[in-house]
Motif scaffolding. Structure first.
Motif, short mmCIF file in Angstrom:
data_model
loop_
_atom_site.label_atom_id
_atom_site.label_comp_id
_atom_site.label_asym_id
_atom_site.label_seq_id
_atom_site.Cartn_x
_atom_site.Cartn_y
_atom_site.Cartn_z
N UNK A 4 0.84 -1.19 0.00
CA UNK A 4 0.00 0.00 0.00
C UNK A 4 0.89 1.26 0.00
N UNK A 5 0.74 2.16 -0.98
CA UNK A 5 1.54 3.38 -1.01
C UNK A 5 1.11 4.37 0.08
N UNK A 6 2.10 4.92 0.80
CA UNK A 6 1.87 5.87 1.88
C UNK A 6 2.63 7.16 1.57
N UNK A 7 1.93 8.28 1.53
CA UNK A 7 2.56 9.58 1.24
C UNK A 7 3.11 10.14 2.55
N UNK A 8 4.43 10.15 2.69
CA UNK A 8 5.05 10.64 3.92
C UNK A 8 5.41 12.11 3.83
N UNK A 9 5.60 12.61 2.61
CA UNK A 9 5.85 14.03 2.39
C UNK A 9 5.33 14.38 1.01
N UNK A 10 5.03 15.66 0.81
CA UNK A 10 4.58 16.12 -0.49
C UNK A 10 5.35 17.39 -0.83
N UNK A 11 6.15 17.32 -1.86
CA UNK A 11 6.99 18.44 -2.29
C UNK A 11 6.29 19.14 -3.45
N UNK A 12 5.80 20.34 -3.21
CA UNK A 12 5.06 21.10 -4.22
C UNK A 12 5.90 22.31 -4.58
N UNK A 13 6.60 22.20 -5.72
CA UNK A 13 7.56 23.24 -6.07
C UNK A 13 8.18 22.88 -7.41
N UNK A 14 8.55 23.88 -8.18
CA UNK A 14 9.27 23.61 -9.41
C UNK A 14 10.64 23.03 -9.17
N UNK A 15 11.18 23.23 -7.96
CA UNK A 15 12.53 22.80 -7.64
C UNK A 15 12.62 21.34 -7.18
N UNK A 16 11.52 20.60 -7.24
CA UNK A 16 11.60 19.20 -6.82
C UNK A 16 12.61 18.47 -7.70
N UNK A 17 13.46 17.68 -7.08
CA UNK A 17 14.48 16.96 -7.83
C UNK A 17 13.97 15.62 -8.33
N UNK A 18 14.75 15.04 -9.24
CA UNK A 18 14.49 13.67 -9.66
C UNK A 18 14.09 13.50 -11.10
N UNK A 19 13.65 14.57 -11.78
CA UNK A 19 13.16 14.40 -13.15
C UNK A 19 14.27 13.94 -14.09
N UNK A 20 15.43 14.60 -14.00
CA UNK A 20 16.55 14.22 -14.87
C UNK A 20 17.01 12.80 -14.55
N UNK A 21 17.16 12.51 -13.25
CA UNK A 21 17.62 11.18 -12.85
C UNK A 21 16.63 10.08 -13.26
N UNK A 22 15.33 10.34 -13.06
CA UNK A 22 14.32 9.34 -13.39
C UNK A 22 14.38 8.98 -14.87
N UNK A 23 14.48 10.00 -15.73
CA UNK A 23 14.55 9.75 -17.16
C UNK A 23 15.84 9.04 -17.56
N UNK A 24 16.97 9.52 -17.03
CA UNK A 24 18.26 8.94 -17.40
C UNK A 24 18.34 7.47 -17.03
N UNK A 25 18.03 7.15 -15.78
CA UNK A 25 18.23 5.78 -15.32
C UNK A 25 17.28 4.82 -16.01
N UNK A 26 15.99 5.17 -16.07
CA UNK A 26 15.03 4.28 -16.74
C UNK A 26 15.39 4.12 -18.21
N UNK A 27 15.69 5.23 -18.87
CA UNK A 27 16.00 5.17 -20.30
C UNK A 27 17.26 4.39 -20.59
N UNK A 28 18.29 4.57 -19.75
CA UNK A 28 19.56 3.90 -19.99
C UNK A 28 19.50 2.41 -19.67
N UNK A 29 18.74 2.01 -18.66
CA UNK A 29 18.54 0.58 -18.44
C UNK A 29 17.75 -0.02 -19.59
N UNK A 30 16.74 0.72 -20.07
CA UNK A 30 15.94 0.20 -21.19
C UNK A 30 16.81 0.03 -22.44
N UNK A 31 17.68 0.99 -22.70
CA UNK A 31 18.59 0.87 -23.83
C UNK A 31 19.53 -0.32 -23.66
N UNK A 32 20.00 -0.51 -22.45
CA UNK A 32 20.91 -1.61 -22.17
C UNK A 32 20.24 -2.96 -22.46
N UNK A 33 19.03 -3.12 -21.94
CA UNK A 33 18.32 -4.39 -22.14
C UNK A 33 17.95 -4.59 -23.60
#
Length: 453
Positions: free
Chosen positions: A122-151
């Motif tokens: 069950x997913x539990x929201x422990x914090x909610x970051x509401x801001x343009x400065x939230x991190x992770x967008x670049x990392x999420x795309x890079x890692x998922x995309x690069x593993x997909x390319x690898x496979x």
């Protein structure tokens, strides 16, 4: 709401796929994590998290509903951003770029990332970051995309008796860019400035030039749309005699803010403030998003629980761990089931797990927090663990460990996109935080269940 359990599906995939994918990950993990900032002495997972379609969709839907409840809790107490600061007891001096007359509308939910932990599926929201400065967008795309390319490039999915249908989530960067340009009204020929600053927590972003290089994937999106994206040191922004903002030779039409203004005083911040007041530039996101992210708002939701409709009451009890603003009477609670957090903290600063300190230390922390009135207590989530192999960033040593994860669904324009994952690693601290050695990771989505009969 879809009730699919949120579980990693890697161990359910055919043995042939796992054998091939595991070997690829151990051999090519550097390729999969290329461009991702990390500490020097860190461990990189040799595979991504793997979720089913329904589980991936559920995490995004939970984040989006939690954000709506947060905004509603704020609006029950305040009409404008200034009113909200007053309700939270926060000084306006802490928000030098905030417009106190900014109304609390859904416009402020333009960019968010929930921090979601999973307990028995069950997913539990422990914090909610509401801001343009939230991190992770670049990392999420890079890692998922690069593993997909690898496979894909090396045939992992095809080397099974039944093909494994994997895909990356929708691009978080594409979603961010689309929402950001719409929010700011940018058109072909516009200039978007990304003020860069020293990020002491990550060695790879400590130098401004390295920070600018890290933003290259975003700049590529801009180039495709005829928009110039300029990384420029924050402290070198200037105003001209028409109150227009300049990043070097560029006249700036919009600003993508990745910093906390109160932590970056100086002439550059003053120039930005002047342009915002003059209306010659607009910022993504306005600083009014920051107080909406205060963790005390989760406690307000619990305070308001009796007045919510039954469906929302059920949602809160199921998906938001019980949260209260710290009072002295909190000393009577069992610290082993509680975590103490500053309301406006970030990066894990000031967060204490009750089970990690002595009774006397806990007492001192609670009394201090109660006196300030700006901390929360939250029920600890008994987080499901996922087993990964890790490669050491310097030595290449491989280790296996079962670790807890924090899922970060990225939502732009109220539409979920990518999913940024952080999880513990063999040498990380008590908290799941990249500044304490936690690993960044991504998600691949399994498009259909695999029949393993």
């Amino acid at each position: 709401m879809n009730e699919a359990p949120v579980v990693d599906l890697y161990d359910t995939l055919p043995e042939e796929f796992r054998r091939t994918a595991g070997a690829l990950g151990r051999a090519h993990w550097r390729q999969a994590h290329a461009g991702v900032p990390r500490l020097a002495d860190s461990w990189c997972p040799t595979r991504p998290l793997m979720l089913g379609e329904a589980a991936y969709a559920r995490v995004g839907a939970v984040a989006l509903r939690a954000a709506a409840l947060v905004l509603e809790a704020c609006r029950r107490r305040a009409r404008t951003a200034g009113d909200l600061l007053d309700a939270l007891g926060m000084s306006r001096k802490e928000f030098p770029l905030l417009d106190p007359d900014e109304p609390l509308t859904e416009r402020l939910l333009t960019s968010l990332r929930a921090d979601v932990m999973v307990e028995r599926g069950v997913p539990k929201v422990v914090e909610l970051n509401i801001d343009g400065a939230v991190g992770g967008a670049i990392e999420a795309d890079l890692i998922a995309g690069q593993f997909m390319e690898l496979y894909s490039a090396l045939g992992a999915a095809e080397q099974t008796s039944q093909a494994v249908a994997l895909r990356p989530p929708p691009s978080a960067l594409d979603a961010l860019f689309t929402e950001l340009t719409s929010f700011l009204g940018l058109t072909e020929g516009s200039c978007l400035a990304v003020p860069v600053f020293r990020e002491d927590g990550l060695d790879s972003l400590a130098d401004p030039e390295d920070f600018i290089a890290f933003l290259a994937p975003l700049a590529e999106r801009g180039k495709a749309h005829g928009i110039s994206i300029v990384g420029h040191p924050l402290d070198r922004l200037t105003l001209d005699d028409q109150r227009r903002l300049h990043a070097g030779e560029h006249i700036v039409h919009g600003v993508f803010r990745l910093f906390l203004p109160v932590e970056q005083p100086g002439a550059g911040l003053d120039a930005l403030a002047g342009a915002l007041r003059a209306g010659t530039a607009e910022m993504y996101t306005p600083e009014a998003t920051s107080p909406v992210s205060d963790k005390r708002v989760l406690a307000w939701i619990w305070e308001d629980l009796p007045g919510l409709d039954p469906a929302d009451q059920d949602f809160v009890r199921r998906h938001i761990p019980e949260t209260t603003i710290v009072r002295a009477e909190a000393l009577s609670g069992d610290r082993t089931f509680l975590v103490l957090k500053p309301g406006d903290g970030y990066g894990g600063a000031g967060v204490t797990l009750g089970r990690s300190v002595t009774e006397e230390e806990w007492r001192e922390l609670i009394l201090y927090a109660a006196e300030r009135g700006d901390h929360i207590l939250q029920r600890v989530v008994d987080t499901d663990q996922v087993t990964f192999e890790f490669a050491h960033a310097e030595t290449g040593e491989i280790r296996s460990a079962a670790v807890p994860c924090v899922l970060g669904p990225l939502v732009y324009g109220r539409e979920p996109s990518g999913l940024y994952v952080r999880h513990s690693s063999p040498n990380s601290g008590v908290l799941i935080n990249t500044h304490q050695g936690a690993a960044s990771n991504g998600v691949l989505v399994l498009e259909s269940p695999v029949d393993q009969r």
